[in-house]
Design a protein around this motif. Structure first.
Motif, PDB file in Angstrom:
ATOM      1  N   ASP A  54       0.813  -1.216   0.000  1.00 17.89           N
ATOM      2  CA  ASP A  54       0.000   0.000   0.000  1.00 17.89           C
ATOM      3  C   ASP A  54       0.849   1.269   0.000  1.00 17.89           C
ATOM      4  O   ASP A  54       0.311   2.378   0.068  1.00 17.89           O
ATOM      5  CB  ASP A  54      -0.937   0.006   1.208  1.00 17.89           C
ATOM      6  CG  ASP A  54      -1.963  -1.115   1.150  1.00 17.89           C
ATOM      7  OD1 ASP A  54      -2.512  -1.344   0.051  1.00 17.89           O
ATOM      8  OD2 ASP A  54      -2.195  -1.772   2.177  1.00 17.89           O
ATOM      9  N   GLY A  55       2.164   1.109  -0.060  1.00 15.15           N
ATOM     10  CA  GLY A  55       3.048   2.263  -0.124  1.00 15.15           C
ATOM     11  C   GLY A  55       3.463   2.844   1.205  1.00 15.15           C
ATOM     12  O   GLY A  55       4.072   3.916   1.257  1.00 15.15           O
ATOM     13  N   ASN A  56       3.173   2.146   2.302  1.00 23.32           N
ATOM     14  CA  ASN A  56       3.593   2.600   3.624  1.00 23.32           C
ATOM     15  C   ASN A  56       4.961   2.022   3.968  1.00 23.32           C
ATOM     16  O   ASN A  56       5.347   0.971   3.442  1.00 23.32           O
ATOM     17  CB  ASN A  56       2.572   2.158   4.684  1.00 23.32           C
ATOM     18  CG  ASN A  56       1.174   2.651   4.376  1.00 23.32           C
ATOM     19  OD1 ASN A  56       0.970   3.840   4.139  1.00 23.32           O
ATOM     20  ND2 ASN A  56       0.203   1.740   4.365  1.00 23.32           N
ATOM     21  N   ALA A  57       5.667   2.707   4.847  1.00 27.30           N
ATOM     22  CA  ALA A  57       6.966   2.196   5.283  1.00 27.30           C
ATOM     23  C   ALA A  57       6.796   0.811   5.878  1.00 27.30           C
ATOM     24  O   ALA A  57       5.933   0.574   6.724  1.00 27.30           O
ATOM     25  CB  ALA A  57       7.582   3.139   6.306  1.00 27.30           C
ATOM     26  N   ALA A  58       7.623  -0.138   5.448  1.00 29.74           N
ATOM     27  CA  ALA A  58       7.531  -1.512   5.935  1.00 29.74           C
ATOM     28  C   ALA A  58       8.415  -1.744   7.158  1.00 29.74           C
ATOM     29  O   ALA A  58       8.409  -2.839   7.722  1.00 29.74           O
ATOM     30  CB  ALA A  58       7.907  -2.492   4.834  1.00 29.74           C
ATOM     31  N   ALA A  59       9.150  -0.723   7.545  1.00 27.50           N
ATOM     32  CA  ALA A  59       9.963  -0.779   8.760  1.00 27.50           C
ATOM     33  C   ALA A  59      10.198   0.656   9.216  1.00 27.50           C
ATOM     34  O   ALA A  59      10.078   1.601   8.428  1.00 27.50           O
ATOM     35  CB  ALA A  59      11.294  -1.489   8.509  1.00 27.50           C
ATOM     36  N   GLU A  60      10.528   0.809  10.469  1.00 26.69           N
ATOM     37  CA  GLU A  60      10.706   2.150  11.026  1.00 26.69           C
ATOM     38  C   GLU A  60      11.782   2.925  10.271  1.00 26.69           C
ATOM     39  O   GLU A  60      12.872   2.426  10.019  1.00 26.69           O
ATOM     40  CB  GLU A  60      11.080   2.048  12.505  1.00 26.69           C
ATOM     41  CG  GLU A  60      11.160   3.398  13.204  1.00 26.69           C
ATOM     42  CD  GLU A  60      11.457   3.262  14.693  1.00 26.69           C
ATOM     43  OE1 GLU A  60      11.689   4.310  15.325  1.00 26.69           O
ATOM     44  OE2 GLU A  60      11.459   2.129  15.196  1.00 26.69           O
ATOM     45  N   GLY A  61      11.438   4.145   9.893  1.00 29.47           N
ATOM     46  CA  GLY A  61      12.411   5.036   9.267  1.00 29.47           C
ATOM     47  C   GLY A  61      12.573   4.881   7.774  1.00 29.47           C
ATOM     48  O   GLY A  61      13.322   5.649   7.152  1.00 29.47           O
ATOM     49  N   LEU A  63      10.793   5.654   5.239  1.00 28.13           N
ATOM     50  CA  LEU A  63      10.414   6.805   4.422  1.00 28.13           C
ATOM     51  C   LEU A  63      10.748   8.121   5.112  1.00 28.13           C
ATOM     52  O   LEU A  63      10.191   9.171   4.775  1.00 28.13           O
ATOM     53  CB  LEU A  63       8.926   6.747   4.067  1.00 28.13           C
ATOM     54  CG  LEU A  63       8.530   5.617   3.110  1.00 28.13           C
ATOM     55  CD1 LEU A  63       7.035   5.616   2.852  1.00 28.13           C
ATOM     56  CD2 LEU A  63       9.296   5.715   1.791  1.00 28.13           C
ATOM     57  N   ASP A  64      11.664   8.064   6.069  1.00 28.53           N
ATOM     58  CA  ASP A  64      12.141   9.290   6.701  1.00 28.53           C
ATOM     59  C   ASP A  64      13.056  10.045   5.747  1.00 28.53           C
ATOM     60  O   ASP A  64      13.505   9.515   4.727  1.00 28.53           O
ATOM     61  CB  ASP A  64      12.907   8.964   7.993  1.00 28.53           C
ATOM     62  CG  ASP A  64      11.984   8.472   9.100  1.00 28.53           C
ATOM     63  OD1 ASP A  64      10.760   8.504   8.900  1.00 28.53           O
ATOM     64  OD2 ASP A  64      12.501   8.040  10.152  1.00 28.53           O
ATOM     65  N   GLY A  65      13.353  11.281   6.090  1.00 29.51           N
ATOM     66  CA  GLY A  65      14.302  12.066   5.310  1.00 29.51           C
ATOM     67  C   GLY A  65      13.751  12.603   4.012  1.00 29.51           C
ATOM     68  O   GLY A  65      14.517  12.930   3.093  1.00 29.51           O
ATOM     69  N   GLY A  66      12.446  12.688   3.906  1.00 33.03           N
ATOM     70  CA  GLY A  66      11.856  13.267   2.700  1.00 33.03           C
ATOM     71  C   GLY A  66      11.657  12.304   1.558  1.00 33.03           C
ATOM     72  O   GLY A  66      11.296  12.729   0.454  1.00 33.03           O
ATOM     73  N   TYR A  67      11.888  11.026   1.779  1.00 31.00           N
ATOM     74  CA  TYR A  67      11.695  10.055   0.703  1.00 31.00           C
ATOM     75  C   TYR A  67      10.216   9.762   0.500  1.00 31.00           C
ATOM     76  O   TYR A  67       9.439   9.683   1.454  1.00 31.00           O
ATOM     77  CB  TYR A  67      12.443   8.758   0.999  1.00 31.00           C
ATOM     78  CG  TYR A  67      13.908   8.849   0.647  1.00 31.00           C
ATOM     79  CD1 TYR A  67      14.345   8.616  -0.654  1.00 31.00           C
ATOM     80  CD2 TYR A  67      14.852   9.201   1.607  1.00 31.00           C
ATOM     81  CE1 TYR A  67      15.680   8.715  -0.992  1.00 31.00           C
ATOM     82  CE2 TYR A  67      16.199   9.306   1.278  1.00 31.00           C
ATOM     83  CZ  TYR A  67      16.605   9.063  -0.023  1.00 31.00           C
ATOM     84  OH  TYR A  67      17.927   9.175  -0.350  1.00 31.00           O
ATOM     85  N   ALA A  68       9.828   9.593  -0.771  1.00 31.91           N
ATOM     86  CA  ALA A  68       8.447   9.282  -1.122  1.00 31.91           C
ATOM     87  C   ALA A  68       8.435   8.196  -2.185  1.00 31.91           C
ATOM     88  O   ALA A  68       9.319   8.141  -3.047  1.00 31.91           O
ATOM     89  CB  ALA A  68       7.740  10.529  -1.655  1.00 31.91           C
ATOM     90  N   VAL A  69       7.429   7.338  -2.116  1.00 34.12           N
ATOM     91  CA  VAL A  69       7.312   6.278  -3.119  1.00 34.12           C
ATOM     92  C   VAL A  69       6.933   6.901  -4.459  1.00 34.12           C
ATOM     93  O   VAL A  69       6.392   8.016  -4.522  1.00 34.12           O
ATOM     94  CB  VAL A  69       6.253   5.239  -2.701  1.00 34.12           C
ATOM     95  CG1 VAL A  69       6.639   4.582  -1.391  1.00 34.12           C
ATOM     96  CG2 VAL A  69       4.876   5.865  -2.599  1.00 34.12           C
ATOM     97  N   PRO A  70       7.192   6.211  -5.565  1.00 33.52           N
ATOM     98  CA  PRO A  70       6.804   6.742  -6.872  1.00 33.52           C
ATOM     99  C   PRO A  70       5.289   6.934  -6.972  1.00 33.52           C
ATOM    100  O   PRO A  70       4.517   6.182  -6.365  1.00 33.52           O
ATOM    101  CB  PRO A  70       7.274   5.644  -7.847  1.00 33.52           C
ATOM    102  CG  PRO A  70       8.295   4.853  -7.103  1.00 33.52           C
ATOM    103  CD  PRO A  70       7.898   4.915  -5.677  1.00 33.52           C
ATOM    104  N   ASN A  71       4.865   7.917  -7.742  1.00 30.42           N
ATOM    105  CA  ASN A  71       3.438   8.104  -7.991  1.00 30.42           C
ATOM    106  C   ASN A  71       2.813   6.857  -8.602  1.00 30.42           C
ATOM    107  O   ASN A  71       1.624   6.575  -8.399  1.00 30.42           O
ATOM    108  CB  ASN A  71       3.216   9.295  -8.929  1.00 30.42           C
ATOM    109  CG  ASN A  71       3.504  10.624  -8.273  1.00 30.42           C
ATOM    110  OD1 ASN A  71       3.261  10.794  -7.086  1.00 30.42           O
ATOM    111  ND2 ASN A  71       4.038  11.561  -9.042  1.00 30.42           N
ATOM    112  N   GLU A  72       3.611   6.134  -9.369  1.00 28.78           N
ATOM    113  CA  GLU A  72       3.111   4.941 -10.047  1.00 28.78           C
ATOM    114  C   GLU A  72       3.431   3.651  -9.290  1.00 28.78           C
ATOM    115  O   GLU A  72       3.525   2.574  -9.902  1.00 28.78           O
ATOM    116  CB  GLU A  72       3.660   4.871 -11.466  1.00 28.78           C
ATOM    117  CG  GLU A  72       3.129   5.972 -12.371  1.00 28.78           C
ATOM    118  CD  GLU A  72       3.538   5.783 -13.815  1.00 28.78           C
ATOM    119  OE1 GLU A  72       2.652   5.578 -14.661  1.00 28.78           O
ATOM    120  OE2 GLU A  72       4.748   5.837 -14.095  1.00 28.78           O
TER     121      GLU A  72
END
Length: 230
Positions: A54-61, A63-72
């Motif tokens: 679903d695009g959520n972080a699978a472990a702590e941290g 998606l920290d630091g401004g990282y984002a999954v691709p729009n696609e």
């Protein structure tokens, strides 16, 4: 490394394109974009993040630091949900693939020993998803996967391609083969020639050189080419 190979081959110039790898039933590694995005040619380990389907972080941290999954991201996750045989997904924007498709030139098995894996791939048919949209949700991704069927590669009209395989290396090499065939098709057409499929008798003579050569050796070559570009 695979992201860099795509860029070096001209399949993912600039900042567009991404690769994913399934690592568990509900988690994947995927190339993400951060606040210092520089493009696929400059991908490093920090750009690869672990997320769930679903695009959520699978472990702590993750998606920290401004990282984002691709729009696609749904383009990747819907393939992984529906294709248990697939572990790796490549999405790229090869200009020659887009141009050949828009010109009505299909990806055909028109060469022989020039590229045996590519010829076999094309002989099975390369389907086309006929919508030039950003595949940003599960509904659109489901349409793409439906068009793809059980094939390894699908073209996205006016957009690019999606390649799926059991390994990242194979998924990238498939994309390279499709791009090579698209380039040749454009060159033949521009020279006034007519695309013709390889005769069945010649297809029957093409040997299967095996994964050690088709994948392992070919991949070492792609990685070696990166070193020459530095």
């Amino acid at each position: 490394m695979a992201c860099r190979v795509l860029a070096a081959r001209g399949l993912a110039d600039g900042i567009l394109g991404h690769i994913s790898l399934r690592i568990s039933e509900n988690a994947l590694l995927v190339r993400c974009r951060g606040t210092r995005e520089r493009g696929l040619a400059y991908t490093d380990a920090a750009d690869i993040r672990m997320v769930d389907l679903d695009g959520n972080a699978a472990a702590e941290g993750e998606l920290d630091g401004g990282y984002a999954v691709p729009n696609e991201l749904p383009l990747h996750t819907e393939v992984l949900r529906r294709r248990p045989d697939v572990k790796a997904v490549v999405h790229a924007h090869p200009p020659h693939v887009v141009a050949a498709d828009l010109a009505g030139l299909g990806i055909r098995p028109m060469v022989g020993a020039f590229d045996i894996p590519g010829t076999r791939l094309a002989a099975g048919g390369i389907p086309v998803y006929p919508r030039g949209v950003l595949v940003r949700n599960r509904s659109l991704a489901a349409e793409m996967v439906e068009a793809m069927g059980g094939r390894p590669v699908v073209l996205l009209r006016g957009h690019g391609l999606t390649s799926a395989a059991a390994t990242v290396e194979q998924a990238v090499l498939q994309a390279i083969s499709v791009d090579t065939l698209a380039r040749l098709a454009l060159q033949v057409a521009s020279a006034g020639g007519e695309l013709q499929d390889l005769p069945e008798s010649d297809m029957a003579e093409l040997p299967d050189l095996g994964g050690a050569f088709n994948t392992n050796t070919a991949w070492r070559h792609e990685v070696a080419r990166l070193g020459e570009r530095r």
